[in-house]
Scaffold this active site. Structure first.
Site, mmCIF file in Angstrom:
data_model
loop_
_atom_site.group_PDB
_atom_site.id
_atom_site.type_symbol
_atom_site.label_atom_id
_atom_site.label_comp_id
_atom_site.label_asym_id
_atom_site.label_seq_id
_atom_site.Cartn_x
_atom_site.Cartn_y
_atom_site.Cartn_z
ATOM 1 N N ASP A 171 83.491 28.114 35.135
ATOM 2 C CA ASP A 171 84.045 26.768 35.342
ATOM 3 C C ASP A 171 85.410 26.624 34.667
ATOM 4 O O ASP A 171 86.328 26.012 35.217
ATOM 5 C CB ASP A 171 83.086 25.710 34.787
ATOM 6 C CG ASP A 171 81.744 25.696 35.493
ATOM 7 O OD1 ASP A 171 81.712 26.065 36.683
ATOM 8 O OD2 ASP A 171 80.745 25.331 34.861
ATOM 9 N N ASP A 225 74.703 27.158 32.576
ATOM 10 C CA ASP A 225 75.743 26.511 31.779
ATOM 11 C C ASP A 225 75.313 26.527 30.312
ATOM 12 O O ASP A 225 74.115 26.576 30.008
ATOM 13 C CB ASP A 225 75.954 25.065 32.234
ATOM 14 C CG ASP A 225 76.587 24.977 33.619
ATOM 15 O OD1 ASP A 225 77.381 25.873 33.954
ATOM 16 O OD2 ASP A 225 76.280 24.019 34.346
#
Length: 204
Positions: free
Chosen positions: A174, A155
């Site tokens: 995401d 991330d």
């Protein structure tokens, strides 16, 4: 090839490529993982190789910098998520977490493909599902590639409020999943089955 499958392949592959490319750039520019790797093939080998044991701050790849996009609001900073969305289940034992995520990921892929096959691809009312499902599929596969390669998801997008409150770090995969799910919610309302009109009472 039917148009709906062209959309499925193009959008799914597009999300996967964009997701993996941005993660590669983050590892290249914000971590020390590629230090000493001089060629693209060497860097890709490091990128997709199983990670070593966690080091400083519990991270497998060590960050060296971050980028402030909007000071006090948004930054690019390397992060690792061994769990599910928003870090759920990250504290499960690896021998439980790994098989669980493999099973859930593969199950989600099969479910998405099954549902997509039922679309005609010609009904204008299906447009939300026609584009939403490939986004979810591409995002799911993008993160699944991370889990297979190194057992955690990379991330790097971090929204925060003066470092007093922060949204969990996320990535392109995401984003695709969230947008796709949102489109499927719209689809559920657009294509909601209308109750049949009540039949008039038969004459006695």
């Amino acid at each position: 090839m039917p148009r709906k499958y062209v959309i499925l392949l193009a959008l799914t592959l597009g999300v996967i490529v964009l997701d993996q490319w941005t993660k590669y750039l983050v590892v290249r520019d914000l971590t020390t993982r590629f230090d000493g790797a001089t060629t693209l093939s060497e860097r890709l080998g490091e990128f997709y190789s199983p990670a070593e044991e966690p080091g400083f701050r519990g991270l497998h790849f060590q960050p060296k910098t971050h980028v402030e996009v909007a000071e006090n609001f948004f930054r690019l900073r390397y992060a690792e998520n061994p769990g599910a969305a928003w870090g759920m289940f990250r504290n499960l034992a690896p021998n439980v977490r790994g098989p669980l995520f493999h099973l859930v990921s593969l199950g989600a892929v099969l479910l998405i493909v099954f549902y997509f096959r039922k679309l005609s691809g010609k009904d204008p009312a299906e447009v939300w599902a026609l584009w939403g499902l490939p986004l979810v599929l591409g995002g799911a596969l993008g993160n699944y590639i991370d889990r297979v390669a190194r057992a955690f998801v990379i991330d790097f997008l971090e929204a925060h409020w003066y470092d007093k409150a922060a949204w969990p770090s996320f990535n392109v995969a995401d984003m695709a999943i969230c947008i796709g799910v949102g489109m499927l919610v719209v689809d559920a309302f657009v294509r909601k089955e209308k109750p049949e009109a009540a039949t008039p009472a038969k004459a006695a």
